[in-house]
Design an enzyme around this catalytic site. Structure first.
Site, PDB file in Angstrom:
ATOM      1  N   HIS A 329       0.758  -1.412  -0.153  1.00  0.00           N
ATOM      2  CA  HIS A 329      -0.043   0.122  -0.064  1.00  0.00           C
ATOM      3  C   HIS A 329       0.871   1.535  -0.008  1.00  0.00           C
ATOM      4  O   HIS A 329       2.057   1.180   0.617  1.00  0.00           O
ATOM      5  CB  HIS A 329      -0.725  -0.001   1.197  1.00  0.00           C
ATOM      6  CG  HIS A 329      -2.144   0.850   1.212  1.00  0.00           C
ATOM      7  ND1 HIS A 329      -2.003   2.161   1.911  1.00  0.00           N
ATOM      8  CD2 HIS A 329      -3.470   0.945   0.626  1.00  0.00           C
ATOM      9  CE1 HIS A 329      -2.907   2.815   1.437  1.00  0.00           C
ATOM     10  NE2 HIS A 329      -3.875   2.082   0.769  1.00  0.00           N
ATOM     11  N   ASP A 386      -7.842  -4.983  -0.302  1.00  0.00           N
ATOM     12  CA  ASP A 386      -8.299  -5.536  -1.417  1.00  0.00           C
ATOM     13  C   ASP A 386      -8.150  -7.329  -1.327  1.00  0.00           C
ATOM     14  O   ASP A 386      -8.711  -7.863  -1.937  1.00  0.00           O
ATOM     15  CB  ASP A 386      -7.785  -5.053  -2.738  1.00  0.00           C
ATOM     16  CG  ASP A 386      -8.195  -3.731  -2.985  1.00  0.00           C
ATOM     17  OD1 ASP A 386      -9.345  -3.458  -2.868  1.00  0.00           O
ATOM     18  OD2 ASP A 386      -7.249  -2.786  -2.942  1.00  0.00           O
TER      19      ASP A 386
END
Length: 449
Positions: A329, A386
């Site tokens: 991320h 996700d």
């Protein structure tokens, strides 16, 4: 049909476009351009202020990133506290989250009950709207249909361009309430017209939460279990807000600063989220999982799985991009709090659905990717939301075409909050600078070209 001569003209224009729109890459360093509005150390360029939400995954010391456990705050309240609060009460939390993001405070019981009733009364579309604007005008992509439908709703609003906060709040609530209905009907129009499947339309129920309505409207029999609705509700809460700098929230700030209407602003945000670099990551995760299952004979074997993950990173297999989707991320380093919360609920759902083996595949991908990055790059990496959201949606039998629209259904609460904040707090139109690096040219008359 385009004629052969026109095809030649078009191809020539395409070549001109390619030739004359490439900036010399060395110029970006020469002029210290903050590409992607990122500083050299990877942090975002500070362009505004917000009280809606904040994301923390590191601290900067001597211009270097120092990893920290990830934290996500909605209106200053840590996401873990919000989730623990509604889960302890055994109730759904997305509506409370919408209230918090939009109005800056947690509602008391009466305020929350009244708010739920208000949203419930707003869920169904105007009379004839579904037939005329959705079913008769289907799209292969539900995000495209969602964006278009938002703009159609502008035409039915008696006062669409009024940007007083009174009007924006009303418009925002109608859009938030109607997003689940639009995406459910948009998907039905898609599968009926393009996939030759049966069409079914269930009206939204006023007594259902957002998560319950999504399951009710997207299933032929309208049936769902409590745990299914709880997991979907948690997913909506996890995706509702992620600071003012994410692409779709920033897009909302930019267009709202121009004084445009609510429908145009939210349609812009949907267009941003539709991009695969922003909203489509969990679809990539699902595609990667399918590829792993096809190519790793025993994916429960950690050594076999780790070997294949290394091949993915080395751009040898899958899409050859060198990415393990669902891992890493831009801000979170050690952990993504959203992934951690959703992972635990996903485990609970996997037990209920007899899908523990598949859950363990996702968990092993997380653990083994961390190992690989430490071994090969001496770098910390964490699972992002996700990784597990796609798994959750698959267990809920939600089609991939609805993954990103569900993200939008959650994130619109944040978009509307950021829009209100922009209009009330910062009156200047957002207009950053671009340096022109073209040479000075003389106009040549047509006869001399």
């Amino acid at each position: 049909m385009i004629s052969e001569s026109n095809i030649k003209t078009l191809n020539k224009l395409i070549e001109h476009a390619k030739e004359n729109n490439k900036i010399n890459p060395t110029y970006y360093d020469l002029y210290d351009i903050k590409r992607g509005l990122r500083n050299n150390n990877g942090t975002g360029v500070l362009v505004g202020l917000t009280e809606v939400g904040s994301v923390h995954g590191y601290v900067i010391e001597d211009d270097k990133k120092i990893p920290r456990e990830g934290k996500l705050f909605y209106r200053g309240i840590e996401i873990n506290e919000i989730v623990n609060g509604f889960q302890e009460d055994k109730r759904y939390g997305f509506e409370e989250t919408i209230y918090l993001l939009l109005f800056g405070k947690l509602p008391n019981k009466k305020e929350l009950d009244d708010f739920n009733k208000l949203l419930g009364s707003m869920r169904n579309l105007p009379s004839g709207f579904n037939e005329n604007f959705i079913l008769k005008l289907p799209s292969k992509d539900v995000m495209n249909l969602l964006q278009r439908t938002i703009l159609f709703l502008y035409s039915l609003d008696d006062n669409p361009d009024d940007i007083s906060i009174n009007n924006i709040v009303k418009q925002s609530l109608y859009l938030i309430a109607r997003f689940p209905t639009i995406i459910a009907y948009g998907y039905q129009a898609k599968v009926y017209n393009y996939d030759n499947k049966s069409l079914f339309i269930h009206p939204a129920r006023e007594d259902y939460s957002t998560a319950e309505n999504i399951l009710h409207m997207s299933r032929a029999d309208s049936k769902f279990t409590r745990i299914e609705a709880e997991v979907l509700d948690l997913s909506l809460v996890m995706h509702a807000e992620h600071g003012g700098g994410n692409n779709s929230a920033f897009a909302t700030h930019v267009v709202s600063s121009s004084g445009t209407d609510t429908y145009s602003a939210i349609a812009t945000a949907v267009g941003s989220l539709k991009g695969p670099k922003h909203g489509g990551a969990n679809i990539k995760v699902r595609n990667m999982i399918d590829n792993i299952k096809e190519n790793v004979k025993n994916y429960s074997n950690k050594e076999e799985l780790k070997k294949y993950l290394k091949q993915i990173l080395n751009k040898e297999v899958f899409d050859k991009q060198g990415l393990i989707y669902g891992m890493g991320h831009a801000i979170y380093t050690i952990s993504d709090p959203r992934a951690m919360l959703l992972k635990e609920k996903a485990r609970e759902l996997a037990i209920d659905k007899n899908a523990v083996k598949e859950f363990e595949l996702y968990e092993n991908i997380e653990l083994l990717t961390k190992e690989i990055f430490l071994e090969q790059k001496n770098k910390l990496i964490c699972a992002n939301v996700d990784l597990y959201s796609g798994f959750v949606y698959s267990m809920l039998n939600i089609p991939q075409e609805l993954y990103t629209p569900l993200f939008a259904t959650a994130r619109i609460a944040s978009w509307c909050a950021h829009r209100i904040e922009q209009i009330l707090s910062d009156k200047k139109i957002i207009r950053p600078a671009y340096k022109n690096v073209s040479s000075i040219n003389k106009y040549v008359k047509l006869k001399d070209r």
